[in-house]
Motif scaffolding. Structure first.
Motif, PDB file in Angstrom:
ATOM      1  N   HIS A  49      45.609   0.660 -36.430  1.00  0.00           N
ATOM      2  CA  HIS A  49      43.953  -0.193 -36.593  1.00  0.00           C
ATOM      3  C   HIS A  49      44.473  -1.393 -37.034  1.00  0.00           C
ATOM      4  CE1 HIS A  49      41.276   2.993 -35.285  1.00  0.00           C
ATOM      5  NE2 HIS A  49      41.744   3.918 -36.124  1.00  0.00           N
ATOM      6  N   THR A  51      45.087  -4.782 -39.083  1.00  0.00           N
ATOM      7  CA  THR A  51      45.184  -4.952 -40.391  1.00  0.00           C
ATOM      8  C   THR A  51      45.096  -6.415 -40.830  1.00  0.00           C
ATOM      9  OG1 THR A  51      47.330  -5.058 -40.453  1.00  0.00           O
ATOM     10  CG2 THR A  51      46.224  -2.746 -40.892  1.00  0.00           C
ATOM     11  N   GLY A  52      44.855  -6.890 -41.861  1.00  0.00           N
ATOM     12  CA  GLY A  52      45.067  -8.414 -42.236  1.00  0.00           C
ATOM     13  C   GLY A  52      46.441  -8.744 -42.158  1.00  0.00           C
ATOM     14  N   HIS A  54      48.693  -7.807 -40.088  1.00  0.00           N
ATOM     15  CA  HIS A  54      48.937  -8.157 -38.903  1.00  0.00           C
ATOM     16  C   HIS A  54      48.287  -9.187 -38.346  1.00  0.00           C
ATOM     17  CE1 HIS A  54      49.532  -6.791 -34.413  1.00  0.00           C
ATOM     18  NE2 HIS A  54      48.520  -7.588 -34.177  1.00  0.00           N
ATOM     19  N   VAL A  69      55.279  -3.941 -40.468  1.00  0.00           N
ATOM     20  CA  VAL A  69      54.364  -5.175 -39.708  1.00  0.00           C
ATOM     21  C   VAL A  69      55.216  -5.716 -38.508  1.00  0.00           C
ATOM     22  CG1 VAL A  69      53.373  -7.167 -40.193  1.00  0.00           C
ATOM     23  CG2 VAL A  69      52.963  -5.601 -41.745  1.00  0.00           C
ATOM     24  N   ASP A  72      54.964  -3.411 -35.683  1.00  0.00           N
ATOM     25  CA  ASP A  72      53.555  -3.420 -35.012  1.00  0.00           C
ATOM     26  C   ASP A  72      53.221  -4.708 -34.106  1.00  0.00           C
ATOM     27  OD1 ASP A  72      50.975  -2.484 -34.744  1.00  0.00           O
ATOM     28  OD2 ASP A  72      50.163  -3.672 -36.728  1.00  0.00           O
TER      29      ASP A  72
END
Length: 207
Positions: A49, A51-52, A54, A69, A72
């Motif tokens: 999901h 995220t900040g 990302h 990160v 991702d």
């Protein structure tokens, strides 16, 4: 034609949405044997999901990102490229608790990207992912296309809105409703959906 096939049903072989998306892709291939298909199973290979970290990675230098990160971000780029390369997108979208599977929402969060699939202008937002067709398999345990429960449909209404926001107005729904209302109703709903799919060849597909 490039086809992107997305499944998000969590019931595996018991998933009606998976059965119907497979039938749609088979119909497309029968009509156009040259079509290429990219498949993404959002359950078998779930996307994290959003995220900040990302979101902030867009303004960071590669060396400033931790490994998780960075991975991702790389995977999100692949997901977005798959979507941008597709002419027709087939999406399996079962209704869970009046909305989408969270796995499908995570995928949408990776394709609704400012500067890539939409942009803000002086006249408001503008969708950039134009010229595509989306075929959504909408499966529901009850009846939500009309009647008192229609107000609880946050599945089809959301998908229409989000695809429209990024520039896709050619959205076709193949619906199977009442799947939890007994064996006879389920069989009828699936049969009607399959009849709709058999007629998809007469529709103008993108690509």
């Amino acid at each position: 034609m490039n086809v992107l096939h997305i499944d998000s049903g969590i019931l595996g072989d018991h998933s009606v949405s998976r059965r119907l998306t497979a039938a749609i892709v088979a119909q497309i291939k029968a009509d156009d044997p040259s079509a290429t298909v990219t498949y993404r199973d959002l359950v078998a290979e779930a996307l994290p999901h959003l995220t900040g970290a990302h979101l902030m990675a867009a303004n960071a230098k590669p060396g400033e990102l931790d490994a998780q990160v960075a991975a991702d971000v790389r995977n999100s780029a692949i997901v977005l490229d798959e979507f941008l390369a597709a002419d027709t997108i087939v999406v399996g979208a079962p209704m869970y608790n009046f909305s989408l599977p969270s796995q499908l929402k995570a995928w949408i969060d990776r394709i609704a990207v400012a500067g890539k699939t939409f942009r803000y202008t002086a006249n408001g937002p503008e969708g950039l992912a134009t010229g595509k067709k989306v075929i959504v398999v909408s499966t529901r345990g009850g009846h939500y296309s009309s009647g008192p429960a229609a107000a609880m449909d946050h599945q089809e209404s959301y998908l229409t809105a989000v695809f429209g926001f990024i520039g896709i107005t050619d959205v076709e729904f193949v619906r199977a409703e009442g799947l939890n209302l007994g064996a006879d109703q389920k069989a009828t709903a699936i049969s009607e959906a399959e009849a709709t799919i058999s007629g998809l060849g007469s529709l103008k597909l993108a690509g």
